[in-house]
Write an enzyme that holds these catalytic residues in place. Structure first.
Site, mmCIF file in Angstrom:
data_model
loop_
_atom_site.group_PDB
_atom_site.id
_atom_site.type_symbol
_atom_site.label_atom_id
_atom_site.label_comp_id
_atom_site.label_asym_id
_atom_site.label_seq_id
_atom_site.Cartn_x
_atom_site.Cartn_y
_atom_site.Cartn_z
ATOM 1 N N ASP A 55 -4.029 -6.843 -3.022
ATOM 2 C CA ASP A 55 -3.503 -6.428 -1.719
ATOM 3 C C ASP A 55 -3.223 -7.654 -0.855
ATOM 4 O O ASP A 55 -4.142 -8.331 -0.424
ATOM 5 C CB ASP A 55 -4.527 -5.537 -0.994
ATOM 6 C CG ASP A 55 -4.022 -5.109 0.378
ATOM 7 O OD1 ASP A 55 -3.259 -4.128 0.426
ATOM 8 O OD2 ASP A 55 -4.349 -5.768 1.385
ATOM 9 N N TYR A 72 -0.300 -12.593 5.846
ATOM 10 C CA TYR A 72 -1.391 -13.421 5.311
ATOM 11 C C TYR A 72 -0.889 -14.791 4.847
ATOM 12 O O TYR A 72 -1.687 -15.676 4.548
ATOM 13 C CB TYR A 72 -2.094 -12.732 4.124
ATOM 14 C CG TYR A 72 -2.640 -11.352 4.394
ATOM 15 C CD1 TYR A 72 -2.757 -10.852 5.688
ATOM 16 C CD2 TYR A 72 -3.042 -10.536 3.338
ATOM 17 C CE1 TYR A 72 -3.243 -9.578 5.913
ATOM 18 C CE2 TYR A 72 -3.541 -9.265 3.565
ATOM 19 C CZ TYR A 72 -3.625 -8.794 4.853
ATOM 20 O OH TYR A 72 -4.105 -7.525 5.060
ATOM 21 N N LYS A 102 2.901 -5.998 2.698
ATOM 22 C CA LYS A 102 3.135 -5.222 3.930
ATOM 23 C C LYS A 102 4.166 -5.928 4.793
ATOM 24 O O LYS A 102 4.135 -7.167 4.887
ATOM 25 C CB LYS A 102 1.828 -5.078 4.720
ATOM 26 C CG LYS A 102 0.625 -4.730 3.854
ATOM 27 C CD LYS A 102 -0.661 -4.604 4.647
ATOM 28 C CE LYS A 102 -1.858 -4.469 3.710
ATOM 29 N NZ LYS A 102 -2.453 -5.745 3.311
ATOM 30 N N HIS A 119 2.681 -2.606 8.133
ATOM 31 C CA HIS A 119 1.347 -3.164 8.385
ATOM 32 C C HIS A 119 0.657 -2.504 9.582
ATOM 33 O O HIS A 119 -0.524 -2.144 9.513
ATOM 34 C CB HIS A 119 1.453 -4.677 8.602
ATOM 35 C CG HIS A 119 0.202 -5.420 8.286
ATOM 36 N ND1 HIS A 119 0.193 -6.688 7.795
ATOM 37 C CD2 HIS A 119 -1.106 -5.062 8.383
ATOM 38 C CE1 HIS A 119 -1.052 -7.091 7.597
ATOM 39 N NE2 HIS A 119 -1.856 -6.119 7.960
#
Ligand code: NDP
Length: 274
Positions: A45, A50, A75, A108
């Site tokens: 994930d 990120y 996302k 997200h």
């Protein structure tokens, strides 16, 4: 319950557990993801926010594991929301991940005035078979109801904060009714529950760690779980949850620890490209 996979509304098999790779400290994800994939993890994930999709993509290649055997989620970031910008962001994610399709693409966070257009882009990507399943993250019932009124394809997954101090009962019931698979982020509450006496007692009974008990409780509660660990020992500990079962009484007892307590909202702006 099939112990390894849940089946989404469209028939796609999604592993009950995967590796979360968000790290506020910006640790490099390449080696941990490679190690995870080579040692039984089936699902990763990540998210554009990120800033490690590149590392995840590199790890997938270096792992030598067949692409079809890996379930990859990313996302769309808040700043990329909107129809055209989501399509562009999706292509950038695919490129960074070095993949030609995604397993799961999520919105997200709900963004007022944008998420419906974003969802149209996700529907388009799904129809074009560039992604096997589409869903949302951090959507409350009101957000899901709004989306339902405009969506042609309903979300297949909702990834939300979930742990023994935050059991999301109403949202969970709603999602079950609407065949939306729930997925738990920060399932270990970032390690804050490691010394909880009830969890320690249950863990002792099963000769397991508190983390293992929580993660087992997630899947027995119907939540896909994605704990983050970049430490090889803890990573494998987290994965080793398929050889024991909590009793119904234990599942209920852990759920009763609920305090509706959320972790501080992560400041995702720190993780976006300038
Ligand atoms: P977790 O609840 O997974 O906790 C991670 C922390 O717990 C790390 O500090 C880790 O340290 C430690 N830890 C992991 N395993 C153990 C263990 N067995 N025993 C003791 N400590 C342990 O928190 P996250 O916030 O990372 O959530 C998991 C994933 O959820 C993220 O990585 C991300 O993929 C996703 N997420 C999604 C969000 C969203 O908005 N959709 C928001 C936040 C997270 P160490 O690495 O040193 O082991």
């Amino acid at each position: 319950m099939n112990d390894t996979f849940t089946v989404l509304r469209n028939g796609v098999k999604m592993p009950w557990m995967g590796l979360g790779v968000w790290t506020a400290e910006r640790e490099d994800a390449t080696e941990p993801v490679k190690y995870a994939l080579q040692n039984g993890y089936l699902s990763i994930d990540t998210a554009t926010a990120y800033r490690n999709e590149n590392q995840v993509g590199q790890a997938i290649i270096e792992s030598g594991v067949n692409r079809e055997n890996i379930f990859v989620t990313t996302k769309v970031a808040n700043g990329d929301q909107g129809y055209k910008s989501t399509l562009t962001a999706f292509n950038k994610s695919l490129e960074a991940l070095k993949l030609d399709y995604l397993d799961l693409y999520l919105i997200h966070w709900p963004v007022e005035g944008k998420s419906h257009e974003t969802w149209k882009a996700l529907e388009e990507l799904y129809i074009q078979k560039k992604v096997r399943a589409i869903g949302v993250s951090n959507f409350e019932i009101a957000d899901l109801e709004q989306l339902k009124s405009v969506a042609t394809i309903q979300p297949m997954v909702n990834q939300v904060e979930f742990h023994p101090h935050l059991t999301r009962n109403e949202l969970s019931t709603y999602c079950k009714q609407h065949q939306i698979q729930m997925e738990a982020w920060s399932p270990l509450m970032k390690g804050l529950l490691n010394d909880h006496p009830t969890l320690l007692e249950i863990a002792g009974r099963h000769h397991k760690s508190v983390a293992q008990v929580i993660l087992r409780w997630d899947i027995q509660s119907g939540f896909v779980t994605i704990p983050k660990s970049f430490n090889k020992i803890r990573m494998m500990e987290n994965h080793n949850i398929f050889d024991f079962t909590l009793s119904d009484e234990e599942v209920t007892r852990i759920a009763s620890l609920n305090k509706s307590e959320k972790l501080p909202t992560p400041d995702m702006s720190k993780f976006r490209d300038a």
